[in-house]
Write an enzyme that holds these catalytic residues in place. Structure first.
Site, PDB file in Angstrom:
ATOM      1  N   LYS A  30       0.736  -1.359   0.039  1.00  0.00           N
ATOM      2  CA  LYS A  30      -0.081   0.092  -0.110  1.00  0.00           C
ATOM      3  C   LYS A  30       0.852   1.319   0.077  1.00  0.00           C
ATOM      4  CE  LYS A  30      -2.211  -0.824   3.850  1.00  0.00           C
ATOM      5  NZ  LYS A  30      -1.593  -2.108   4.309  1.00  0.00           N
ATOM      6  N   ARG A 105      -9.624   1.178   8.786  1.00  0.00           N
ATOM      7  CA  ARG A 105      -9.170  -0.303   9.054  1.00  0.00           C
ATOM      8  C   ARG A 105     -10.214  -1.119   9.579  1.00  0.00           C
ATOM      9  NH1 ARG A 105      -3.678   0.645   8.615  1.00  0.00           N
ATOM     10  NH2 ARG A 105      -2.413  -0.642   9.697  1.00  0.00           N
ATOM     11  N   ARG A 144      11.725  -5.897   5.117  1.00  0.00           N
ATOM     12  CA  ARG A 144      11.449  -4.305   4.769  1.00  0.00           C
ATOM     13  C   ARG A 144      12.446  -3.536   5.454  1.00  0.00           C
ATOM     14  NH1 ARG A 144       5.655  -1.762   5.031  1.00  0.00           N
ATOM     15  NH2 ARG A 144       5.585  -2.489   7.103  1.00  0.00           N
ATOM     16  N   ARG A 177      11.257  -0.963  10.496  1.00  0.00           N
ATOM     17  CA  ARG A 177       9.986  -0.327  11.323  1.00  0.00           C
ATOM     18  C   ARG A 177      10.007  -1.334  12.590  1.00  0.00           C
ATOM     19  NH1 ARG A 177       4.497   0.363   7.892  1.00  0.00           N
ATOM     20  NH2 ARG A 177       3.736  -0.731   9.903  1.00  0.00           N
ATOM     21  N   ARG A 188      -0.358  -8.059  13.641  1.00  0.00           N
ATOM     22  CA  ARG A 188      -1.011  -7.030  12.518  1.00  0.00           C
ATOM     23  C   ARG A 188      -2.004  -7.799  11.458  1.00  0.00           C
ATOM     24  NH1 ARG A 188       4.372  -4.843  10.924  1.00  0.00           N
ATOM     25  NH2 ARG A 188       3.157  -3.667   9.402  1.00  0.00           N
TER      26      ARG A 188
HETATM   27  P1  AMP Z   1       0.452   0.975   8.723  1.00  0.00           P
HETATM   28  O1  AMP Z   1       1.775   1.904   8.718  1.00  0.00           O
HETATM   29  O2  AMP Z   1      -0.579   1.372   7.926  1.00  0.00           O
HETATM   30  O3  AMP Z   1       0.891  -0.375   8.691  1.00  0.00           O
HETATM   31  O4  AMP Z   1       0.205   1.321  10.389  1.00  0.00           O
HETATM   32  C1  AMP Z   1       1.223   1.015  11.454  1.00  0.00           C
HETATM   33  C2  AMP Z   1       0.439   0.951  12.828  1.00  0.00           C
HETATM   34  O5  AMP Z   1      -0.653   2.404  13.127  1.00  0.00           O
HETATM   35  C3  AMP Z   1      -0.612  -0.081  12.904  1.00  0.00           C
HETATM   36  O6  AMP Z   1      -0.236  -1.392  13.279  1.00  0.00           O
HETATM   37  C4  AMP Z   1      -1.862   0.399  13.933  1.00  0.00           C
HETATM   38  O7  AMP Z   1      -1.144   0.490  15.138  1.00  0.00           O
HETATM   39  C5  AMP Z   1      -1.610   2.026  13.695  1.00  0.00           C
HETATM   40  N1  AMP Z   1      -2.839   2.526  12.463  1.00  0.00           N
HETATM   41  C6  AMP Z   1      -2.320   3.025  11.492  1.00  0.00           C
HETATM   42  N2  AMP Z   1      -3.649   3.294  10.813  1.00  0.00           N
HETATM   43  C7  AMP Z   1      -4.669   2.981  11.695  1.00  0.00           C
HETATM   44  C8  AMP Z   1      -6.036   3.209  11.468  1.00  0.00           C
HETATM   45  N3  AMP Z   1      -6.522   3.620  10.405  1.00  0.00           N
HETATM   46  N4  AMP Z   1      -6.816   2.693  12.765  1.00  0.00           N
HETATM   47  C9  AMP Z   1      -6.134   2.083  13.701  1.00  0.00           C
HETATM   48  N5  AMP Z   1      -4.640   2.138  13.973  1.00  0.00           N
HETATM   49  C10 AMP Z   1      -3.922   2.422  12.840  1.00  0.00           C
END
Ligand code: AMP
Length: 231
Positions: A30, A105, A144, A177, A188
Protein backbone atom coordinates in the site's frame (compact mmCIF):
# COMPACT_ATOMS: atom_id res chain seq x y z
CA UNK A 1 -14.63 40.25 -21.60
CA UNK A 2 -11.10 38.95 -22.14
CA UNK A 3 -10.39 35.31 -22.87
CA UNK A 4 -9.81 33.16 -19.84
CA UNK A 5 -6.77 30.96 -20.05
CA UNK A 6 -7.06 27.60 -18.38
CA UNK A 7 -3.56 26.43 -17.63
CA UNK A 8 -3.49 22.70 -17.04
CA UNK A 9 -0.61 21.30 -15.04
CA UNK A 10 1.21 18.70 -17.14
CA UNK A 11 0.24 15.79 -14.95
CA UNK A 12 -2.47 13.21 -14.70
CA UNK A 13 -5.57 14.31 -12.86
CA UNK A 14 -7.87 12.42 -10.61
CA UNK A 15 -11.25 12.66 -12.32
CA UNK A 16 -12.96 15.09 -9.93
CA UNK A 17 -11.85 15.63 -6.37
CA UNK A 18 -12.08 12.02 -5.37
CA UNK A 19 -10.52 10.11 -2.54
CA UNK A 20 -8.43 7.14 -3.50
CA UNK A 21 -8.47 4.54 -0.75
CA UNK A 22 -5.66 1.98 -0.73
CA UNK A 23 -6.57 -1.21 1.08
CA UNK A 24 -4.77 -4.50 1.61
CA UNK A 25 -3.10 -6.45 4.40
CA UNK A 26 0.16 -5.28 6.00
CA UNK A 27 2.95 -5.87 3.47
CA UNK A 28 0.70 -5.81 0.39
CA UNK A 29 2.49 -2.74 -0.92
CA UNK A 30 0.00 0.00 0.00
CA UNK A 31 2.77 2.42 0.96
CA UNK A 32 4.82 1.88 -2.19
CA UNK A 33 1.76 2.17 -4.43
CA UNK A 34 0.34 5.20 -2.64
CA UNK A 35 3.62 7.04 -3.09
CA UNK A 36 3.80 6.18 -6.79
CA UNK A 37 0.21 7.20 -7.51
CA UNK A 38 0.40 10.36 -5.38
CA UNK A 39 3.55 11.46 -7.23
CA UNK A 40 1.91 11.00 -10.61
CA UNK A 41 -1.35 12.76 -9.73
CA UNK A 42 0.32 15.34 -7.50
CA UNK A 43 -2.05 14.82 -4.65
CA UNK A 44 -1.16 14.13 -1.01
CA UNK A 45 -0.51 10.59 0.14
CA UNK A 46 -1.99 10.39 3.62
CA UNK A 47 -0.61 7.45 5.57
CA UNK A 48 -2.22 7.17 8.99
CA UNK A 49 0.54 4.76 10.09
CA UNK A 50 3.21 7.31 9.10
CA UNK A 51 1.37 10.16 10.85
CA UNK A 52 1.09 8.08 14.01
CA UNK A 53 4.75 6.98 13.85
CA UNK A 54 5.73 10.64 13.54
CA UNK A 55 3.61 11.51 16.59
CA UNK A 56 5.37 8.73 18.52
CA UNK A 57 8.82 9.94 17.37
CA UNK A 58 8.00 13.50 18.37
CA UNK A 59 6.48 12.39 21.68
CA UNK A 60 3.33 14.48 21.21
CA UNK A 61 0.31 13.83 23.45
CA UNK A 62 -1.17 11.66 20.68
CA UNK A 63 2.14 9.84 20.24
CA UNK A 64 2.38 9.01 23.93
CA UNK A 65 -1.19 7.75 23.91
CA UNK A 66 -0.80 5.40 20.94
CA UNK A 67 2.79 4.18 21.39
CA UNK A 68 2.12 0.96 23.30
CA UNK A 69 -0.83 -0.11 21.09
CA UNK A 70 1.27 0.40 17.97
CA UNK A 71 4.26 -1.45 19.39
CA UNK A 72 1.97 -4.39 20.12
CA UNK A 73 0.51 -4.36 16.57
CA UNK A 74 -3.00 -3.38 17.70
CA UNK A 75 -5.29 -0.76 16.24
CA UNK A 76 -5.33 2.77 17.63
CA UNK A 77 -8.81 3.93 18.83
CA UNK A 78 -11.09 5.00 15.96
CA UNK A 79 -11.81 8.51 17.20
CA UNK A 80 -8.12 9.41 17.34
CA UNK A 81 -7.38 8.23 13.80
CA UNK A 82 -10.63 9.52 12.30
CA UNK A 83 -10.10 12.98 13.79
CA UNK A 84 -6.56 13.03 12.42
CA UNK A 85 -7.76 12.08 8.91
CA UNK A 86 -10.55 14.66 8.92
CA UNK A 87 -8.21 17.44 9.98
CA UNK A 88 -5.61 16.47 7.37
CA UNK A 89 -8.07 16.17 4.45
CA UNK A 90 -9.49 19.64 5.10
CA UNK A 91 -6.15 21.25 4.27
CA UNK A 92 -5.95 23.11 0.93
CA UNK A 93 -3.56 20.61 -0.69
CA UNK A 94 -6.38 18.03 -0.61
CA UNK A 95 -8.72 20.16 -2.74
CA UNK A 96 -8.06 18.11 -5.89
CA UNK A 97 -8.22 14.78 -4.07
CA UNK A 98 -6.01 12.64 -1.87
CA UNK A 99 -4.89 9.09 -1.23
CA UNK A 100 -5.60 7.31 2.02
CA UNK A 101 -3.07 4.64 2.93
CA UNK A 102 -4.02 2.64 6.03
CA UNK A 103 -7.44 4.19 6.62
CA UNK A 104 -10.13 2.91 7.05
CA UNK A 105 -9.16 -0.21 9.00
CA UNK A 106 -12.60 -1.32 10.25
CA UNK A 107 -16.28 -0.78 9.51
CA UNK A 108 -16.66 2.13 11.95
CA UNK A 109 -13.86 4.00 10.22
CA UNK A 110 -15.34 3.20 6.79
CA UNK A 111 -18.71 4.65 7.85
CA UNK A 112 -16.93 7.69 9.26
CA UNK A 113 -15.16 8.14 5.92
CA UNK A 114 -18.46 7.92 3.99
CA UNK A 115 -19.91 10.71 6.13
CA UNK A 116 -16.73 12.77 5.92
CA UNK A 117 -16.61 12.60 2.10
CA UNK A 118 -20.25 13.68 1.92
CA UNK A 119 -19.64 16.56 4.30
CA UNK A 120 -16.64 17.67 2.24
CA UNK A 121 -18.79 17.36 -0.93
CA UNK A 122 -16.27 15.05 -2.58
CA UNK A 123 -17.16 12.99 -5.61
CA UNK A 124 -16.97 9.73 -3.70
CA UNK A 125 -14.14 7.27 -3.37
CA UNK A 126 -12.28 4.81 -5.52
CA UNK A 127 -11.21 1.88 -3.41
CA UNK A 128 -8.24 -0.24 -4.44
CA UNK A 129 -7.77 -3.56 -2.70
CA UNK A 130 -4.25 -4.96 -3.13
CA UNK A 131 -4.24 -8.73 -2.81
CA UNK A 132 -1.20 -10.83 -1.83
CA UNK A 133 -0.77 -14.28 -0.28
CA UNK A 134 0.52 -14.76 3.27
CA UNK A 135 3.99 -16.03 2.25
CA UNK A 136 4.54 -12.94 0.14
CA UNK A 137 3.33 -10.67 2.94
CA UNK A 138 5.71 -12.27 5.44
CA UNK A 139 8.68 -11.92 3.06
CA UNK A 140 7.81 -8.28 2.41
CA UNK A 141 7.41 -7.41 6.08
CA UNK A 142 10.39 -9.32 7.49
CA UNK A 143 12.69 -8.01 4.73
CA UNK A 144 11.47 -4.41 4.68
CA UNK A 145 14.00 -1.57 5.05
CA UNK A 146 13.15 2.10 4.85
CA UNK A 147 15.15 5.23 4.15
CA UNK A 148 14.44 7.66 7.01
CA UNK A 149 15.42 10.59 4.77
CA UNK A 150 13.44 10.10 1.53
CA UNK A 151 11.02 7.34 2.57
CA UNK A 152 12.13 4.89 -0.16
CA UNK A 153 11.15 1.33 0.67
CA UNK A 154 13.57 -1.57 0.03
CA UNK A 155 13.46 -5.28 0.75
CA UNK A 156 16.53 -7.34 1.56
CA UNK A 157 15.07 -10.36 -0.30
CA UNK A 158 13.07 -8.79 -3.10
CA UNK A 159 14.42 -5.32 -3.76
CA UNK A 160 17.79 -4.92 -2.04
CA UNK A 161 19.62 -1.59 -2.17
CA UNK A 162 22.81 -1.54 -4.27
CA UNK A 163 24.92 -1.14 -1.14
CA UNK A 164 23.42 -3.28 1.62
CA UNK A 165 21.94 -1.17 4.41
CA UNK A 166 22.12 2.18 2.58
CA UNK A 167 19.66 4.14 0.43
CA UNK A 168 20.42 4.20 -3.33
CA UNK A 169 19.08 7.75 -3.62
CA UNK A 170 20.74 9.59 -0.75
CA UNK A 171 23.12 7.11 0.91
CA UNK A 172 21.35 7.33 4.29
CA UNK A 173 21.56 4.25 6.55
CA UNK A 174 18.31 2.29 6.16
CA UNK A 175 16.10 1.55 9.16
CA UNK A 176 13.46 -1.02 10.01
CA UNK A 177 10.03 -0.36 11.48
CA UNK A 178 9.97 -1.69 15.01
CA UNK A 179 6.57 -3.30 14.40
CA UNK A 180 8.13 -5.42 11.61
CA UNK A 181 9.27 -8.09 14.10
CA UNK A 182 7.91 -11.66 13.74
CA UNK A 183 5.66 -11.47 16.79
CA UNK A 184 4.15 -8.07 16.01
CA UNK A 185 3.70 -8.98 12.34
CA UNK A 186 1.58 -11.96 13.42
CA UNK A 187 -0.59 -9.68 15.55
CA UNK A 188 -0.98 -7.11 12.75
CA UNK A 189 -2.04 -9.81 10.29
CA UNK A 190 -4.56 -11.10 12.86
CA UNK A 191 -5.99 -7.60 13.32
CA UNK A 192 -6.31 -7.33 9.55
CA UNK A 193 -8.25 -10.60 9.34
CA UNK A 194 -10.50 -9.73 12.29
CA UNK A 195 -11.22 -6.05 11.59
CA UNK A 196 -10.20 -4.96 8.12
CA UNK A 197 -11.06 -7.88 5.85
CA UNK A 198 -14.73 -7.91 6.99
CA UNK A 199 -14.92 -4.20 6.12
CA UNK A 200 -14.25 -5.00 2.44
CA UNK A 201 -17.88 -6.16 2.11
CA UNK A 202 -19.01 -2.61 2.81
CA UNK A 203 -17.20 -1.35 -0.30
CA UNK A 204 -18.11 -4.45 -2.31
CA UNK A 205 -21.80 -3.80 -1.64
CA UNK A 206 -21.37 -0.20 -2.76
CA UNK A 207 -19.62 -1.48 -5.93
CA UNK A 208 -16.58 0.67 -5.11
CA UNK A 209 -14.04 -2.08 -4.53
CA UNK A 210 -11.43 -2.88 -7.18
CA UNK A 211 -9.14 -5.84 -6.57
CA UNK A 212 -5.57 -5.55 -7.83
CA UNK A 213 -3.08 -8.44 -7.93
CA UNK A 214 -0.27 -7.36 -5.59
CA UNK A 215 2.01 -10.28 -6.43
CA UNK A 216 3.19 -8.60 -9.64
CA UNK A 217 6.21 -6.28 -9.96
CA UNK A 218 5.46 -2.99 -8.17
CA UNK A 219 5.50 -1.09 -11.50
CA UNK A 220 2.88 -3.46 -12.95
CA UNK A 221 0.68 -2.94 -9.88
CA UNK A 222 1.03 0.83 -10.29
CA UNK A 223 0.06 0.56 -13.98
CA UNK A 224 -3.09 -1.38 -13.02
CA UNK A 225 -4.03 1.26 -10.47
CA UNK A 226 -3.53 4.05 -13.03
CA UNK A 227 -5.87 2.26 -15.39
CA UNK A 228 -8.52 2.02 -12.68
CA UNK A 229 -8.22 5.69 -11.80
CA UNK A 230 -8.36 6.84 -15.40
CA UNK A 231 -11.18 4.49 -16.29
P1 AMP B 1 0.60 0.98 8.90
O1 AMP B 1 1.78 1.87 8.65
O2 AMP B 1 -0.58 1.33 8.05
O3 AMP B 1 0.98 -0.48 8.80
O4 AMP B 1 0.15 1.23 10.41
C1 AMP B 1 1.01 1.00 11.49
C2 AMP B 1 0.23 0.98 12.78
O5 AMP B 1 -0.43 2.24 12.99
C3 AMP B 1 -0.89 -0.05 12.85
O6 AMP B 1 -0.42 -1.33 13.22
C4 AMP B 1 -1.81 0.57 13.89
O7 AMP B 1 -1.30 0.39 15.18
C5 AMP B 1 -1.71 2.05 13.57
N1 AMP B 1 -2.73 2.48 12.58
C6 AMP B 1 -2.50 2.95 11.33
N2 AMP B 1 -3.65 3.27 10.72
C7 AMP B 1 -4.64 2.97 11.59
C8 AMP B 1 -6.06 3.05 11.54
N3 AMP B 1 -6.70 3.48 10.45
N4 AMP B 1 -6.75 2.66 12.64
C9 AMP B 1 -6.14 2.22 13.75
N5 AMP B 1 -4.82 2.10 13.86
C10 AMP B 1 -4.05 2.48 12.80
Amino acid sequence: MGAVLHLETPCLRLPKARALVMLGPPGAGKGTQSRAVAGEFRIPDISTGEMLREAVREKTALGLEVKSVMEAGGLVPDELVSGMVEERTLRPDCARGFILDGFPRNLEQALFLDRMLQKQERDGALVVNIIADTDALLRRLTGREICPVCGSIYNVYLRPPQKPGFCDKDGAPLTRRNDDSQEVIRKRLKEYEAQTRPMLDHYREMALLHDVDGSQEPSAVTANIFRLVEG
